[in-house]
Design a protein around this motif. Structure first.
Motif, PDB file in Angstrom:
ATOM      1  N   GLY A  68      24.840  -1.186   7.113  1.00 25.31           N
ATOM      2  CA  GLY A  68      25.839  -2.060   7.711  1.00 25.31           C
ATOM      3  C   GLY A  68      25.319  -3.447   8.028  1.00 25.31           C
ATOM      4  N   LEU A  69      24.318  -3.917   7.270  1.00 21.44           N
ATOM      5  CA  LEU A  69      23.698  -5.205   7.534  1.00 21.44           C
ATOM      6  C   LEU A  69      23.764  -6.112   6.302  1.00 21.44           C
ATOM      7  CD1 LEU A  69      20.476  -4.068   9.434  1.00 21.44           C
ATOM      8  CD2 LEU A  69      22.550  -5.039  10.435  1.00 21.44           C
TER       9      LEU A  69
ATOM     10  N   GLN B 157      24.159 -11.927  12.969  1.00 15.59           N
ATOM     11  CA  GLN B 157      24.720 -11.903  14.318  1.00 15.59           C
ATOM     12  C   GLN B 157      26.057 -11.155  14.322  1.00 15.59           C
ATOM     13  OE1 GLN B 157      25.675 -15.694  16.248  1.00 15.59           O
ATOM     14  NE2 GLN B 157      24.803 -14.868  18.131  1.00 15.59           N
ATOM     15  N   LEU B 158      26.846 -11.363  13.287  1.00 16.10           N
ATOM     16  CA  LEU B 158      28.103 -10.626  13.179  1.00 16.10           C
ATOM     17  C   LEU B 158      27.847  -9.127  13.032  1.00 16.10           C
ATOM     18  CD1 LEU B 158      30.050 -12.981  10.723  1.00 16.10           C
ATOM     19  CD2 LEU B 158      30.369 -12.764  13.200  1.00 16.10           C
ATOM     20  N   ASP B 159      26.791  -8.775  12.292  1.00 11.14           N
ATOM     21  CA  ASP B 159      26.496  -7.355  12.048  1.00 11.14           C
ATOM     22  C   ASP B 159      25.847  -6.681  13.249  1.00 11.14           C
ATOM     23  OD1 ASP B 159      27.521  -7.451   9.484  1.00 11.14           O
ATOM     24  OD2 ASP B 159      25.588  -7.930   8.570  1.00 11.14           O
ATOM     25  N   MET B 160      24.864  -7.347  13.847  1.00  8.44           N
ATOM     26  CA  MET B 160      24.061  -6.708  14.901  1.00  8.44           C
ATOM     27  C   MET B 160      24.675  -6.837  16.289  1.00  8.44           C
ATOM     28  SD  MET B 160      20.158  -7.598  13.759  1.00  8.44           S
ATOM     29  CE  MET B 160      19.249  -6.392  12.761  1.00  8.44           C
TER      30      MET B 160
ATOM     31  N   THR C 226       0.814  -1.216   0.000  1.00  8.33           N
ATOM     32  CA  THR C 226       0.000   0.000   0.000  1.00  8.33           C
ATOM     33  C   THR C 226       0.847   1.265   0.000  1.00  8.33           C
ATOM     34  OG1 THR C 226      -0.087  -0.327   2.389  1.00  8.33           O
ATOM     35  CG2 THR C 226      -2.000  -1.026   1.125  1.00  8.33           C
ATOM     36  N   GLY C 227       2.105   1.139   0.344  1.00  5.64           N
ATOM     37  CA  GLY C 227       3.007   2.287   0.374  1.00  5.64           C
ATOM     38  C   GLY C 227       4.421   1.837   0.091  1.00  5.64           C
ATOM     39  N   SER C 228       5.349   2.767   0.177  1.00  2.00           N
ATOM     40  CA  SER C 228       6.742   2.451  -0.091  1.00  2.00           C
ATOM     41  C   SER C 228       7.296   1.531   0.986  1.00  2.00           C
ATOM     42  CB  SER C 228       7.558   3.736  -0.182  1.00  2.00           C
ATOM     43  OG  SER C 228       7.135   4.508  -1.302  1.00  2.00           O
ATOM     44  N   ALA C 229       8.399   0.869   0.659  1.00  2.00           N
ATOM     45  CA  ALA C 229       8.981  -0.115   1.570  1.00  2.00           C
ATOM     46  C   ALA C 229      10.494  -0.100   1.449  1.00  2.00           C
ATOM     47  CB  ALA C 229       8.433  -1.510   1.271  1.00  2.00           C
ATOM     48  N   GLY C 230      11.135  -0.507   2.542  1.00  2.00           N
ATOM     49  CA  GLY C 230      12.583  -0.545   2.522  1.00  2.00           C
ATOM     50  C   GLY C 230      13.119  -1.762   3.244  1.00  2.00           C
ATOM     51  N   ALA C 231      14.295  -2.214   2.839  1.00  2.00           N
ATOM     52  CA  ALA C 231      15.047  -3.283   3.508  1.00  2.00           C
ATOM     53  C   ALA C 231      14.148  -4.490   3.774  1.00  2.00           C
ATOM     54  CB  ALA C 231      15.682  -2.742   4.784  1.00  2.00           C
TER      55      ALA C 231
END
Length: 572
Positions: free
Chosen positions: A432-433, A528-531, A399-404
């Protein structure tokens, strides 16, 4: 039409700037972005670029004289107001004053703000009840794109813009002061609709400052309710919102930002989180579609209805952010909906963004942000797993824009329908993910491995048209939200018999459970390495996003080849 080199000068690469960038690309032009950092750097980059035209779709800063005084290369401001309107609070005043008609004007930059000659204008009806962010991302954005198209056509035709003349009867806009908190003030003894309008007019930024539970907060995300009580009293809690009594009824308030002390920075958080210590003894209203599926409550972030063999589940989370708890509620709702005797499960967003993945503000507010991020990504993976494992044919309505992760959540459905002119950002790398939400399964399934790598590595926005061509989206529906909702339900009712979707219906019989599980496991090992271990500075990037730190330069990926400066350091 002659192809132009166009600079988009903006304070941020926001939704409107992205739409302008995509629009110009698709029209055959060569747009390049300059994010406003310091004046000297901006002037150097634009003056040496050889640009034909500069357009400012979203600019909070004053255009430097060096740029607007160049007679050969106009600088055109896209102002969210009718002809003659001036000032930084155009939409705030339009909503507060309950105007029935508003518009967007493209005007040339001059020394005096918003006072330059007019290139184009586009007006629209202004329905009551819209919050500022909804208005900006909808009707204002649509009108701005039409103005940009007209500016480019007129520039190619050698058009001379018309000086702003307040003596002309059609020029009814006027210079308006910047709206202050005193202009936004209300009393909890006022009626609910008046207070809601105050909050709607300040949605996004800056919010409305008010007293609540013995402290000062900026208020956002207001919804009407019929309950009543002592004005200013918190009557109940539901999901992340608190119900506050007003002079006649009450309002659900979904998000707050604490008034900062001198030298302090604060950011928006779910109201229940911020008021946690003040809610002892306040009743919790625990309705959900699993316990009361067809109730008549006015405020329902997750709601459900059935039409024929289609079960329609709508989720509406403020700003498209999905916290761990919100994802868990959605999983419970999906499991209930999947157990119904329906053949199609339609999942769709609400009035704002469809979804932007994990809730960065909630993550930043956590005692250990990395661990909250880790919990959040697993919770949104659980949402995607429910879609991937559904017995029903799953249709997603964007219904709208989306990201990631919001894009990847949509791709977990079998069929994706998008509202026209939506913008997708199917990538994680700039935060950074590595990414999760089963993207290593769903994205290649939709577009193939080559395009999947291109999308995730280039980190550029994608229009609904491009998404359709690449196979991320199967159909594009009307731009009008109400029309799209009706169209979406109609199409969802037709997918079981439409021959075009026979291959997708056949694909449902494949057993990909092992592959799907392997994709999740591999993605989470990277995340897990990223977060948790912060391999690629996710913690710093999350903090910069939440505190709205200004960019220190324009990302290299947004600068066209023709606009590159030699030996200039640009931020990534």
């Amino acid at each position: 039409m002659r192809s132009l080199k166009i600079i988009l000068l903006a304070s941020a690469f926001n939704g409107l700037t992205q739409r302008a960038w995509l629009e110009l690309h698709e029209a055959g032009h060569a747009p390049s972005v300059v994010l406003f950092t310091d004046e000297n750097a901006v002037c150097e980059q634009i003056e040496h670029s050889g640009a034909d035209l500069v357009i400012c779709p979203f600019l909070k800063d004053r255009v430097p004289q060096q740029l607007w005084s160049n007679p050969r290369r106009p600088v055109v401001i896209i102002h969210p107001g009718i002809v003659g309107d001036r000032g930084a609070s155009a939409l705030d005043w339009a909503i507060s004053n309950e105007l029935q008609r508003w518009g967007v004007t493209a005007l040339q930059a001059v020394e005096e703000m918003d006072a330059g000659p007019v290139w184009a204008t586009c007006e629209f009806n202004l329905p009551p009840g819209l919050r500022k962010s909804e208005l900006y991302n909808g009707r204002v954005s649509d009108a701005a794109i039409r103005c940009i198209r007209e500016v480019v056509e007129k520039f190619n035709a050698g058009f001379t813009p018309e000086p702003l003349d307040y003596h002309q009867p059609h020029v009814i806009g006027r210079l308006q002061p910047n709206m202050k908190q005193a202009d936004r003030a209300f009393s909890w003894h006022d009626c609910s609709r008046f207070i809601k309008r105050r909050i709607d007019a300040a949605d996004g930024q800056p919010g409305v400052l008010a007293s609540l539970a013995g402290a000062q907060y900026y208020l956002y995300d207001a919804h009407l309710d019929a309950r009543s009580g002592t004005p200013g009293q918190i009557l109940a809690v539901h999901d992340d919102a608190v119900l506050v009594a007003t002079g006649d009824h009450s309002l659900w308030i979904g998000a707050l930002r604490q008034k900062p002390q001198p030298g302090e920075e604060t950011f928006k958080r779910p109201a229940r989180h911020l008021l946690a210590q003040q809610l002892h003894g306040v009743p919790t209203l625990d309705w959900s579609i699993a316990t009361q599926p067809f109730n008549e409550e006015a405020y329902q972030p997750i709601r459900y209805r059935e039409s024929g063999h289609v079960g329609e589940l709508t989720f509406e989370f403020y700003n498209g952010a999905m916290s761990t708890e919100q994802c868990q509620r959605l999983v419970t709702a999906l499991r209930w909906a999947k157990a119904r005797e329906t053949q199609v499960l339609l999942i769709k967003g609400g009035r704002g963004s469809f979804s932007n993945g994990v809730h960065l503000n909630v993550i930043q507010a956590a005692e250990v942000p990395g661990l909250e991020a880790w919990a959040n990504i697993q919770a949104i993976d659980d949402v995607c797993e429910e879609l991937l494992s559904a017995r029903q044919l799953v249709v997603c309505g964007m219904t709208g824009s989306a990201g990631a992760g919001g894009v990847m959540l949509a791709l977990a459905a079998d069929i994706v329908f998008a509202r026209a002119e939506t913008v997708l950002n199917p990538h994680y790398k700039s935060m950074g993910l590595y990414g999760s939400e089963y993207w290593t399964y769903s994205l290649p399934r939709a577009v193939g491995p080559v395009i999947a790598e291109k999308l995730t590595e280039e980190c550029l926005p994608v229009s609904a048209k491009q998404a359709l061509q690449w196979g991320m989206v199967q159909e594009i529906g009307p731009r009008c939200p109400d029309e799209f909702g009706l169209w979406l339900l109609q199409r969802a009712n037709g997918v079981l018999t439409d021959p075009a979707y026979a291959p997708i219906r056949q694909r449902k019989t494949r057993d990909d459970r092992l592959l799907i599980a392997q994709c999740r496991e591999a993605e989470l090992a990277q995340m897990q390495l990223d977060m948790v271990q912060n391999r690629n500075q996710f913690a710093e990037k999350c903090r910069n996003f939440v505190y709205k730190r200004k960019a220190c330069g324009t990302p290299q990926r947004l600068i066209a080849d023709w606009a590159q400066l030699p030996e200039t350091e640009l931020s990534e």
